[in-house]
Design a protein around this motif. Structure first.
Motif, PDB file in Angstrom:
ATOM      1  N   LEU A 218     -14.744   2.833  -4.886  1.00 20.76           N
ATOM      2  CA  LEU A 218     -15.219   4.146  -5.324  1.00 20.76           C
ATOM      3  C   LEU A 218     -14.183   4.918  -6.132  1.00 20.76           C
ATOM      4  N   GLY A 219     -13.127   4.247  -6.561  1.00 21.09           N
ATOM      5  CA  GLY A 219     -12.057   4.919  -7.286  1.00 21.09           C
ATOM      6  C   GLY A 219     -12.507   5.569  -8.582  1.00 21.09           C
ATOM      7  N   GLN A 220     -13.599   5.089  -9.151  1.00 19.41           N
ATOM      8  CA  GLN A 220     -14.089   5.635 -10.414  1.00 19.41           C
ATOM      9  C   GLN A 220     -14.495   7.100 -10.301  1.00 19.41           C
ATOM     10  N   PHE A 221     -14.758   7.560  -9.081  1.00 16.39           N
ATOM     11  CA  PHE A 221     -15.252   8.919  -8.895  1.00 16.39           C
ATOM     12  C   PHE A 221     -14.144   9.939  -8.600  1.00 16.39           C
ATOM     13  N   PHE A 222     -12.902   9.478  -8.524  1.00 15.23           N
ATOM     14  CA  PHE A 222     -11.785  10.361  -8.196  1.00 15.23           C
ATOM     15  C   PHE A 222     -10.674  10.192  -9.223  1.00 15.23           C
ATOM     16  N   ALA A 223     -10.091  11.290  -9.657  1.00 16.63           N
ATOM     17  CA  ALA A 223      -8.972  11.220 -10.587  1.00 16.63           C
ATOM     18  C   ALA A 223      -7.810  10.492  -9.906  1.00 16.63           C
ATOM     19  N   LYS A 224      -7.285   9.491 -10.589  1.00 16.25           N
ATOM     20  CA  LYS A 224      -6.218   8.678 -10.005  1.00 16.25           C
ATOM     21  C   LYS A 224      -4.999   9.531  -9.690  1.00 16.25           C
ATOM     22  N   THR A 225      -4.509   9.421  -8.461  1.00 14.17           N
ATOM     23  CA  THR A 225      -3.358  10.195  -8.007  1.00 14.17           C
ATOM     24  C   THR A 225      -2.327   9.258  -7.401  1.00 14.17           C
ATOM     25  N   LYS A 226      -1.061   9.425  -7.791  1.00 15.21           N
ATOM     26  CA  LYS A 226      -0.020   8.493  -7.352  1.00 15.21           C
ATOM     27  C   LYS A 226       1.273   9.232  -7.024  1.00 15.21           C
ATOM     28  N   PHE A 227       1.880   8.905  -5.900  1.00 10.35           N
ATOM     29  CA  PHE A 227       3.194   9.418  -5.522  1.00 10.35           C
ATOM     30  C   PHE A 227       4.251   8.643  -6.293  1.00 10.35           C
ATOM     31  N   ILE A 228       5.187   9.357  -6.950  1.00 14.62           N
ATOM     32  CA  ILE A 228       6.192   8.651  -7.747  1.00 14.62           C
ATOM     33  C   ILE A 228       7.619   8.869  -7.260  1.00 14.62           C
ATOM     34  N   GLY A 229       7.840   9.734  -6.273  1.00 13.47           N
ATOM     35  CA  GLY A 229       9.188   9.946  -5.764  1.00 13.47           C
ATOM     36  C   GLY A 229       9.409  11.388  -5.352  1.00 13.47           C
ATOM     37  N   LYS A 230      10.662  11.737  -5.121  1.00 11.58           N
ATOM     38  CA  LYS A 230      10.992  13.094  -4.690  1.00 11.58           C
ATOM     39  C   LYS A 230      12.024  13.726  -5.613  1.00 11.58           C
ATOM     40  N   MET A 231      12.027  15.051  -5.624  1.00 12.52           N
ATOM     41  CA  MET A 231      12.999  15.831  -6.372  1.00 12.52           C
ATOM     42  C   MET A 231      13.522  16.925  -5.443  1.00 12.52           C
ATOM     43  N   ARG A 232      14.797  16.857  -5.116  1.00 16.91           N
ATOM     44  CA  ARG A 232      15.409  17.817  -4.202  1.00 16.91           C
ATOM     45  C   ARG A 232      14.578  18.007  -2.930  1.00 16.91           C
ATOM     46  N   GLY A 233      14.087  16.893  -2.418  1.00 16.00           N
ATOM     47  CA  GLY A 233      13.345  16.918  -1.170  1.00 16.00           C
ATOM     48  C   GLY A 233      11.853  17.108  -1.312  1.00 16.00           C
ATOM     49  N   PHE A 234      11.390  17.475  -2.517  1.00 15.73           N
ATOM     50  CA  PHE A 234       9.962  17.698  -2.715  1.00 15.73           C
ATOM     51  C   PHE A 234       9.295  16.439  -3.263  1.00 15.73           C
ATOM     52  N   PRO A 235       8.144  16.056  -2.696  1.00 12.26           N
ATOM     53  CA  PRO A 235       7.400  14.912  -3.230  1.00 12.26           C
ATOM     54  C   PRO A 235       6.760  15.262  -4.568  1.00 12.26           C
TER      55      PRO A 235
ATOM     56  N   GLU B 283      -4.433  13.827  -1.034  1.00 10.42           N
ATOM     57  CA  GLU B 283      -5.196  13.427  -2.209  1.00 10.42           C
ATOM     58  C   GLU B 283      -4.895  11.983  -2.594  1.00 10.42           C
ATOM     59  N   ALA B 284      -3.608  11.622  -2.614  1.00  9.38           N
ATOM     60  CA  ALA B 284      -3.207  10.264  -2.980  1.00  9.38           C
ATOM     61  C   ALA B 284      -3.767   9.243  -1.987  1.00  9.38           C
ATOM     62  N   GLU B 285      -3.801   9.605  -0.717  1.00 12.40           N
ATOM     63  CA  GLU B 285      -4.308   8.678   0.294  1.00 12.40           C
ATOM     64  C   GLU B 285      -5.832   8.551   0.201  1.00 12.40           C
ATOM     65  N   TYR B 286      -6.513   9.654  -0.053  1.00 10.20           N
ATOM     66  CA  TYR B 286      -7.960   9.566  -0.253  1.00 10.20           C
ATOM     67  C   TYR B 286      -8.267   8.657  -1.445  1.00 10.20           C
ATOM     68  N   TYR B 287      -7.470   8.791  -2.508  1.00 12.10           N
ATOM     69  CA  TYR B 287      -7.709   7.955  -3.688  1.00 12.10           C
ATOM     70  C   TYR B 287      -7.505   6.481  -3.363  1.00 12.10           C
ATOM     71  N   LYS B 288      -6.466   6.183  -2.614  1.00 17.06           N
ATOM     72  CA  LYS B 288      -6.192   4.791  -2.245  1.00 17.06           C
ATOM     73  C   LYS B 288      -7.336   4.212  -1.424  1.00 17.06           C
ATOM     74  N   LEU B 289      -7.854   4.987  -0.487  1.00 16.46           N
ATOM     75  CA  LEU B 289      -8.971   4.527   0.335  1.00 16.46           C
ATOM     76  C   LEU B 289     -10.248   4.390  -0.497  1.00 16.46           C
ATOM     77  N   ALA B 290     -10.463   5.325  -1.409  1.00 16.55           N
ATOM     78  CA  ALA B 290     -11.644   5.266  -2.271  1.00 16.55           C
ATOM     79  C   ALA B 290     -11.594   4.024  -3.162  1.00 16.55           C
ATOM     80  N   SER B 291     -10.425   3.721  -3.678  1.00 19.71           N
ATOM     81  CA  SER B 291     -10.272   2.540  -4.530  1.00 19.71           C
ATOM     82  C   SER B 291     -10.554   1.268  -3.745  1.00 19.71           C
ATOM     83  N   ALA B 292     -10.047   1.221  -2.514  1.00 22.91           N
ATOM     84  CA  ALA B 292     -10.280   0.052  -1.664  1.00 22.91           C
ATOM     85  C   ALA B 292     -11.760  -0.116  -1.344  1.00 22.91           C
ATOM     86  N   ALA B 293     -12.485   1.005  -1.324  1.00 26.70           N
ATOM     87  CA  ALA B 293     -13.920   0.971  -1.028  1.00 26.70           C
ATOM     88  C   ALA B 293     -14.763   0.784  -2.286  1.00 26.70           C
TER      89      ALA B 293
END
Length: 237
Positions: A123-140, A111-121
């Protein structure tokens, strides 16, 4: 979308216990997480991710399930028809990471990668902004701007609005994709937007094979009520 990383890790996620080998839809379905969250947070989940919803913030927190397994008796997918179609492996490892061209189990990353590609194209306005912020005990851990789901919104449009929108949608390159959406949402999506931009949107969706865009996977931003796809990781159950 404004978020405080220290608040997320130090307060909201502070008491969440996640067992990497068990954290899947069945695991969550059988447990009440409310006791581990602050009083101002709710939670929800789907087949591929767990979502924490801070009531007074403009974002939600998404944690992907680590659900690939070789157990034939997984409660979510058990049954002879499933085993016959897929064998003993649960097909949760099919998340496509379009930037690297690889696959894995993390549908939030997709989802985060699709958003990044959509923004570059543009088209980010059509997708809820999604961002990776780090990990917790191994989970993203991801944050996504908070939205109201289509199924929870009551929309009213005139017959003329419907007819005009369907006529415009029928002229799109990928009209079948557009017309497959709920028409009330389609009206809002196409309202005051150039038809060429809408065509670019559905060509983008086709190019990256973004699927599972059903009515509970789109809605409206809380901040300005603009229509967006909210769950576009392409997990399709």
């Amino acid at each position: 979308m404004r978020y405080n990383r220290n608040e997320i890790y130090g307060r909201i996620l502070k008491n969440i216990e996640i067992d990497r080998d068990e954290f899947n839809c069945d695991y969550v379905d059988g447990r009440d997480f409310s006791g581990f969250l602050p009083d101002d947070c709710a939670y929800a989940y789907g087949a591929s991710k767990f979502v924490i919803i801070p009531k007074h913030r403009d974002y939600v927190i998404k944690i992907p399930f680590s659900v690939q397994t070789d157990r034939e008796d997984n409660g979510y997918w058990e049954g002879d028809d499933y085993i016959e179609d897929y064998g003993p492996f649960i097909p949760f490892s099919g998340a496509v990471y379009p930037i690297e061209g690889t696959t894995g189990w993390d549908y939030c990353r997709a989802e985060a990668e699709y958003y990044k590609l959509a923004s570059a194209a543009g088209l980010g306005q059509f997708f809820a902004k999604t961002k990776f912020i780090g990990k917790m005990r191994g989970f993203p851990i991801y944050v996504q701007e908070k939205c109201e789901m289509y199924k929870d919104v009551c929309l009213h449009h005139t017959i003329a609005e419907r007819e005009d929108t369907l006529k415009r949608a029928s002229s799109l390159t990928n009209s079948y994709m557009a017309l497959n959406l709920r028409h009330d949402f389609l009206i809002e999506l196409m309202k005051n937007v150039d038809l060429h931009k809408i065509d670019e949107l559905f060509n983008f969706i086709e190019k990256y094979n973004i699927t599972d865009l059903r009515f509970y996977n789109y809605g409206f931003r809380i901040k300005d009520h603009s229509p967006v796809f909210t769950d576009y990781s392409s997990y399709d159950d």
